[in-house]
Design a protein around this motif. Structure first.
Motif, PDB file in Angstrom:
ATOM      1  N   GLY A  41       0.823  -1.200   0.000  1.00  0.00           N
ATOM      2  CA  GLY A  41       0.000   0.000   0.000  1.00  0.00           C
ATOM      3  C   GLY A  41       0.848   1.237   0.000  1.00  0.00           C
ATOM      4  O   GLY A  41       2.089   1.173  -0.059  1.00  0.00           O
ATOM      5  N   LEU A  42       0.189   2.371   0.089  1.00  0.00           N
ATOM      6  CA  LEU A  42       0.919   3.633   0.210  1.00  0.00           C
ATOM      7  C   LEU A  42       0.017   4.648   0.886  1.00  0.00           C
ATOM      8  O   LEU A  42      -1.209   4.550   0.816  1.00  0.00           O
ATOM      9  N   VAL A  43       0.659   5.602   1.562  1.00  0.00           N
ATOM     10  CA  VAL A  43      -0.092   6.728   2.107  1.00  0.00           C
ATOM     11  C   VAL A  43       0.239   7.926   1.225  1.00  0.00           C
ATOM     12  O   VAL A  43       1.420   8.290   1.072  1.00  0.00           O
ATOM     13  N   ALA A  44      -0.783   8.503   0.623  1.00  0.00           N
ATOM     14  CA  ALA A  44      -0.557   9.642  -0.271  1.00  0.00           C
ATOM     15  C   ALA A  44      -0.023  10.830   0.525  1.00  0.00           C
ATOM     16  O   ALA A  44      -0.243  10.928   1.738  1.00  0.00           O
ATOM     17  N   LYS A  45       0.673  11.717  -0.150  1.00  0.00           N
ATOM     18  CA  LYS A  45       1.132  12.964   0.466  1.00  0.00           C
ATOM     19  C   LYS A  45      -0.073  13.680   1.088  1.00  0.00           C
ATOM     20  O   LYS A  45      -1.187  13.622   0.561  1.00  0.00           O
ATOM     21  N   THR A  46       0.157  14.342   2.218  1.00  0.00           N
ATOM     22  CA  THR A  46      -0.954  14.974   2.948  1.00  0.00           C
ATOM     23  C   THR A  46      -1.534  16.165   2.182  1.00  0.00           C
ATOM     24  O   THR A  46      -0.792  17.046   1.745  1.00  0.00           O
ATOM     25  N   VAL A  47      -2.839  16.173   2.056  1.00  0.00           N
ATOM     26  CA  VAL A  47      -3.512  17.308   1.421  1.00  0.00           C
ATOM     27  C   VAL A  47      -3.956  18.288   2.513  1.00  0.00           C
ATOM     28  O   VAL A  47      -4.313  17.874   3.613  1.00  0.00           O
ATOM     29  N   LEU A 114      -4.539   2.075  -1.214  1.00  0.00           N
ATOM     30  CA  LEU A 114      -4.181   3.500  -1.168  1.00  0.00           C
ATOM     31  C   LEU A 114      -4.830   4.164   0.050  1.00  0.00           C
ATOM     32  O   LEU A 114      -6.037   4.054   0.250  1.00  0.00           O
ATOM     33  N   ILE A 115      -4.013   4.825   0.852  1.00  0.00           N
ATOM     34  CA  ILE A 115      -4.509   5.526   2.047  1.00  0.00           C
ATOM     35  C   ILE A 115      -4.371   7.021   1.793  1.00  0.00           C
ATOM     36  O   ILE A 115      -3.305   7.482   1.364  1.00  0.00           O
ATOM     37  N   GLY A 116      -5.438   7.769   2.042  1.00  0.00           N
ATOM     38  CA  GLY A 116      -5.363   9.217   1.869  1.00  0.00           C
ATOM     39  C   GLY A 116      -4.897   9.871   3.158  1.00  0.00           C
ATOM     40  O   GLY A 116      -5.106   9.327   4.243  1.00  0.00           O
ATOM     41  N   SER A 117      -4.233  11.026   3.041  1.00  0.00           N
ATOM     42  CA  SER A 117      -3.748  11.722   4.237  1.00  0.00           C
ATOM     43  C   SER A 117      -4.225  13.169   4.224  1.00  0.00           C
ATOM     44  O   SER A 117      -4.197  13.835   3.190  1.00  0.00           O
ATOM     45  N   VAL A 118      -4.655  13.632   5.396  1.00  0.00           N
ATOM     46  CA  VAL A 118      -5.330  14.924   5.508  1.00  0.00           C
ATOM     47  C   VAL A 118      -4.724  15.756   6.632  1.00  0.00           C
ATOM     48  O   VAL A 118      -4.340  15.213   7.667  1.00  0.00           O
ATOM     49  N   GLY A 137     -13.297   7.394  -3.275  1.00  0.00           N
ATOM     50  CA  GLY A 137     -13.362   5.927  -3.260  1.00  0.00           C
ATOM     51  C   GLY A 137     -12.270   5.290  -2.426  1.00  0.00           C
ATOM     52  O   GLY A 137     -12.179   4.063  -2.321  1.00  0.00           O
ATOM     53  N   ILE A 138     -11.475   6.139  -1.805  1.00  0.00           N
ATOM     54  CA  ILE A 138     -10.403   5.623  -0.936  1.00  0.00           C
ATOM     55  C   ILE A 138     -11.011   4.927   0.279  1.00  0.00           C
ATOM     56  O   ILE A 138     -12.071   5.328   0.756  1.00  0.00           O
ATOM     57  N   ARG A 139     -10.337   3.886   0.791  1.00  0.00           N
ATOM     58  CA  ARG A 139     -10.958   3.087   1.860  1.00  0.00           C
ATOM     59  C   ARG A 139     -10.381   3.345   3.244  1.00  0.00           C
ATOM     60  O   ARG A 139     -10.858   2.806   4.243  1.00  0.00           O
ATOM     61  N   LEU A 140      -9.328   4.147   3.315  1.00  0.00           N
ATOM     62  CA  LEU A 140      -8.732   4.479   4.626  1.00  0.00           C
ATOM     63  C   LEU A 140      -8.203   5.911   4.579  1.00  0.00           C
ATOM     64  O   LEU A 140      -7.619   6.317   3.567  1.00  0.00           O
ATOM     65  N   ILE A 141      -8.345   6.613   5.696  1.00  0.00           N
ATOM     66  CA  ILE A 141      -7.795   7.982   5.775  1.00  0.00           C
ATOM     67  C   ILE A 141      -6.842   8.053   6.957  1.00  0.00           C
ATOM     68  O   ILE A 141      -7.132   7.522   8.037  1.00  0.00           O
ATOM     69  N   GLU A 142      -5.713   8.735   6.747  1.00  0.00           N
ATOM     70  CA  GLU A 142      -4.795   9.022   7.860  1.00  0.00           C
ATOM     71  C   GLU A 142      -4.886  10.519   8.163  1.00  0.00           C
ATOM     72  O   GLU A 142      -4.779  11.332   7.246  1.00  0.00           O
ATOM     73  N   LEU A 143      -5.113  10.862   9.429  1.00  0.00           N
ATOM     74  CA  LEU A 143      -5.105  12.278   9.830  1.00  0.00           C
ATOM     75  C   LEU A 143      -3.702  12.595  10.327  1.00  0.00           C
ATOM     76  O   LEU A 143      -3.214  11.959  11.268  1.00  0.00           O
ATOM     77  N   ASN A 144      -3.072  13.568   9.697  1.00  0.00           N
ATOM     78  CA  ASN A 144      -1.677  13.878  10.020  1.00  0.00           C
ATOM     79  C   ASN A 144      -1.617  14.869  11.191  1.00  0.00           C
ATOM     80  O   ASN A 144      -1.629  16.072  10.996  1.00  0.00           O
ATOM     81  N   PHE A 145      -1.545  14.305  12.413  1.00  0.00           N
ATOM     82  CA  PHE A 145      -1.421  15.148  13.621  1.00  0.00           C
ATOM     83  C   PHE A 145       0.053  15.271  14.017  1.00  0.00           C
ATOM     84  O   PHE A 145       0.363  15.581  15.163  1.00  0.00           O
ATOM     85  N   GLY A 146       0.953  14.997  13.081  1.00  0.00           N
ATOM     86  CA  GLY A 146       2.351  14.903  13.500  1.00  0.00           C
ATOM     87  C   GLY A 146       3.333  15.724  12.713  1.00  0.00           C
ATOM     88  O   GLY A 146       4.520  15.740  13.034  1.00  0.00           O
ATOM     89  N   VAL A 184     -10.614   5.651  10.123  1.00  0.00           N
ATOM     90  CA  VAL A 184      -9.683   6.783  10.193  1.00  0.00           C
ATOM     91  C   VAL A 184      -8.490   6.406  11.086  1.00  0.00           C
ATOM     92  O   VAL A 184      -8.665   5.933  12.211  1.00  0.00           O
ATOM     93  N   ILE A 185      -7.299   6.616  10.521  1.00  0.00           N
ATOM     94  CA  ILE A 185      -6.046   6.336  11.245  1.00  0.00           C
ATOM     95  C   ILE A 185      -5.495   7.685  11.717  1.00  0.00           C
ATOM     96  O   ILE A 185      -5.492   8.649  10.950  1.00  0.00           O
ATOM     97  N   ILE A 186      -5.012   7.729  12.946  1.00  0.00           N
ATOM     98  CA  ILE A 186      -4.452   8.992  13.441  1.00  0.00           C
ATOM     99  C   ILE A 186      -2.931   8.876  13.489  1.00  0.00           C
ATOM    100  O   ILE A 186      -2.387   8.009  14.173  1.00  0.00           O
ATOM    101  N   LYS A 187      -2.242   9.777  12.761  1.00  0.00           N
ATOM    102  CA  LYS A 187      -0.773   9.773  12.786  1.00  0.00           C
ATOM    103  C   LYS A 187      -0.307  10.737  13.872  1.00  0.00           C
ATOM    104  O   LYS A 187      -0.552  11.938  13.803  1.00  0.00           O
ATOM    105  N   LEU A 188       0.359  10.177  14.881  1.00  0.00           N
ATOM    106  CA  LEU A 188       0.707  10.956  16.081  1.00  0.00           C
ATOM    107  C   LEU A 188       2.096  11.567  15.978  1.00  0.00           C
ATOM    108  O   LEU A 188       2.921  11.159  15.160  1.00  0.00           O
ATOM    109  N   THR A 189       2.344  12.548  16.839  1.00  0.00           N
ATOM    110  CA  THR A 189       3.677  13.164  16.928  1.00  0.00           C
ATOM    111  C   THR A 189       4.428  12.554  18.112  1.00  0.00           C
ATOM    112  O   THR A 189       3.813  12.242  19.141  1.00  0.00           O
TER     113      THR A 189
END
Ligand SMILES: Cc1cc2nc3c(=O)[nH]c(=O)nc-3n(C[C@H](O)[C@H](O)[C@H](O)COP(=O)(O)O)c2cc1C
Length: 403
Positions: A41-47, A114-118, A137-146, A184-189
Motif C-alpha cells: 500500500g501507500l499513504v498519499a502525500k498529505t492534502v 491506497l490511504i489518503g492523508s489529511v 473511493g479511498i478506503r482508509l484515511i490518515e489524519l496527520n497530527f504529526g 480513520v487512522i491517526i498519525k501521532l507526533t
C-alpha cells in the motif's frame, strides 16, 4: 512460502510494506511508481487547506548527514540522519483529489491499498477534506497530527500543534470519524510526554488505528560557519530513531490493542520485522526510499518473506506483537535468576579492558589473572567491551563461584 497478507481496519493488504506519506507519494506519477514495486500500500502525500504548508513544499530542503552530523556527499552511512523541511501537497484540495483518483485506478489494478492523508487548519476543514477524500473511493484515511513544521510557522494550526493538544486531537478525531464511513487512522507526533495517553484519547474519540510516529524537530549545524544547515530548524530522523519509535509502538500495542501502522526509523527488512514484532501490522518507509529509490520497497518485501521462511513462520501475521508481549515489567524482572559473568580462561588475554567498564568493582586482578568477584550482578557490559569473542560469558548463578 510465507503468507504476507494482512488485514488493517478491514482492508486487505497483499503485504505489510507500504510507502509513507511524503515526496515519493506527492503526485499520481510518483504513487504509480510505488504501486509498480509491489508494495502492499501507500499513504498519499498529505492534502491541506493551509496555503503556508503548500508553499513550504516549494522551499523543500534536505540533507543526509553522517554519524558525525556532517553533510554526506555520495556515501550515506546506514545510520544516517535525514534533516530537512518540506510542506504538504502543493495542489489545492480539488486538484489533489484528481491526482488521488488517477493513482487509485492504478492501485486497484495492482492490488495496492491506497490511504489518503489529511491536515486541515480548522475542525471544519479537517472534516471537509476527509469527506472529499472519502468521495474519491479511498478506503482508509490518515489524519496527520504529526507534521513537525507548523510549530515554527505562524497561522498554520495543523500537524504537531494538533497532536500535542489532547482536546484538539480528540475533537478533530471525533468530528471526522462521525462524518465519514471509512476507518480513520491517526498519525501521532513523538513530541508529547506520553504517546500512549494521546493514542488512548484519539481511540476513545473514534479513531480506528494509529500511525506511530511522525518525525522530531531538530537543529543541526556546521561549526566551521557557525550556521545551521538549511538555514534553521527542521524535521529530523533516520534509522537511529528506531528504538525510540519501537518503544511507543510496543507500549501502545500492549496498552490499547489498537491496530498500528509503524513509521520513523525503518532502513531494511530487519527493521520492518522489528516494527511488526513490536506490534505494527503495517510498516511505512520514507527516507530510505528517497535514498535508494522506489525499487527498494520490493527488496524489503523480499527480505521479510525470506526471514519468515527461514524461521518457519507460515504467515507474517504470527510475528505481530510477539516481542511486545515478551517484554517484562520491572516487577517481573525481580524474580529472574541472577546472572554472573564468567571468564573463559583459555581465551582471556588479561588485557583488563573489562575492568575499565565495571562500575560495580567486581573485576580484580588476582594472582596475575583478571577475576570476577562476588560483586558481579551480571549486568553484561564486560561481555560487550571484551575484544575476544566468547572470552567472557554470562551464566545463571545458582551457587557462587560459577562452574
Ligand atoms: C520528505 C518528507 C516529506 C514528508 N511529508 C509528509 C507528509 O506530507 N505527511 C505525513 O504525514 N508525513 C510526512 N513525512 C513523514 C513520513 O511520512 C515518515 O513518517 C517519516 O519520514 C518517518 O519515516 P522514515 O524513518 O522511513 O523516514 C515526510 C517525511 C519526509 C522525509
Amino acid at each position: 512460502m510465507a503468507d504476507l497478507k494482512v488485514q488493517f481496519c478491514g482492508v486487505n493488504f497483499k503485504n505489510p510494506i507500504i510507502a509513507a506519506s511524503a515526496e515519493p507519494t506527492l503526485s499520481a506519477r510518483n504513487m504509480k511508481q510505488v504501486i509498480r514495486t509491489g508494495a502492499g500500500g501507500l499513504v498519499a502525500k498529505t492534502v491541506t487547506d493551509s496555503e503556508a504548508m503548500r508553499r513550504l513544499t516549494r522551499m523543500s530542503k534536505w540533507r543526509y548527514l553522517d554519524e558525525e552530523h556532517n553533510v554526506c556527499r555520495g556515501k550515506i552511512p546506514r545510520l544516517f540522519t535525514f534533516y530537512g523541511r518540506t510542506g504538504l501537497a502543493e495542489e489545492t484540495p480539488e486538484e489533489w483529489m484528481k491526482e488521488l483518483k488517477e493513482a487509485q485506478t492504478s492501485a486497484l489494478k495492482h492490488d495496492c491499498a491506497l490511504i489518503g492523508s489529511v491536515a486541515g487548519t480548522t475542525v471544519e476543514s479537517w472534516v471537509t477534506l476527509s469527506k472529499m477524500m472519502e468521495d474519491t473511493g479511498i478506503r482508509l484515511i490518515e489524519l496527520n497530527f504529526g507534521c513537525p513544521h507548523p510549530s515554527e510557522m505562524k497561522g498554520t494550526p495543523t500537524g504537531m500543534l494538533v497532536g500535542q493538544d489532547k482536546n484538539a486531537a480528540s475533537d478533530i478525531t471525533h468530528q471526522v470519524t462521525r462524518s465519514v464511513k471509512i476507518p480513520v487512522i491517526i498519525k501521532l507526533t513523538p513530541q508529547v510526554a506520553d504517546v500512549v495517553d494521546m493514542a488512548r484519547a484519539v481511540q476513545s474519540a473514534g479513531g480506528s488505528a494509529v500511525t506511530i510516529i511522525n518525525r522530531f524537530v531538530g537543529f543541526c549545524l556546521d561549526i566551521e560557519t557557525g550556521r545551521p544547515y538549511i538555514h534553521g530548524w527542521a524535521g529530523v530522523g533516520g534509522p537511529w530513531v528506531k528504538p525510540l519509535t519501537l518503544r511507543w509502538v510496543s507500549k501502545v500495542y500492549t496498552a490499547l490493542g489498537i491496530p498500528i501502522t509503524g513509521t520513523n526509523g525503518v532502513y531494511d527488512w530487519k527493521d520492518a520485522v522489528e516494527f511488526m514484532m513490536s506490534g505494527a501490522t503495517l510498516v511505512q518507509l520514507c527516507s530510505v526510499v528517497m535514498l535508494k529509490g522506489y525499487g527498494y520497497l520490493g527488496k524489503v518485501i523480499k527480505g521479510v518473506e525470506e526471514f519468515l521462511d527461514r524461521k518457519g513462520y507460515p504467515s507474517v501475521r504470527e510475528i505481530i506483537g510477539v516481542a511486545a508481549k515478551a517484554a517484562m515489567s520491572y516487577e517481573e524482572m525481580e524474580s529472574l535468576p541472577r546472572e554472573c559473568a564468567l571468564i573463559v580462561r583459555e581465551l582471556c588475554t588479561n588485557c583488563k579492558r573489562c575492568m575499565r567498564s565495571c562500575f560495580y568493582n567486581a573485576i580484580e586482578v588476582k594472582e596475575g589473572e583478571v577475576t570476577i568477584g562476588e560483586a558481579c550482578r551480571g549486568c553484561g557490559i564486560c561481555t560487550c567491551v571484551c575484544p575476544v569473542p566468547g572470552a567472557i560469558l554470562l551464566r545463571h548463578l545458582c551457587v557462587y563461584p560459577p562452574s
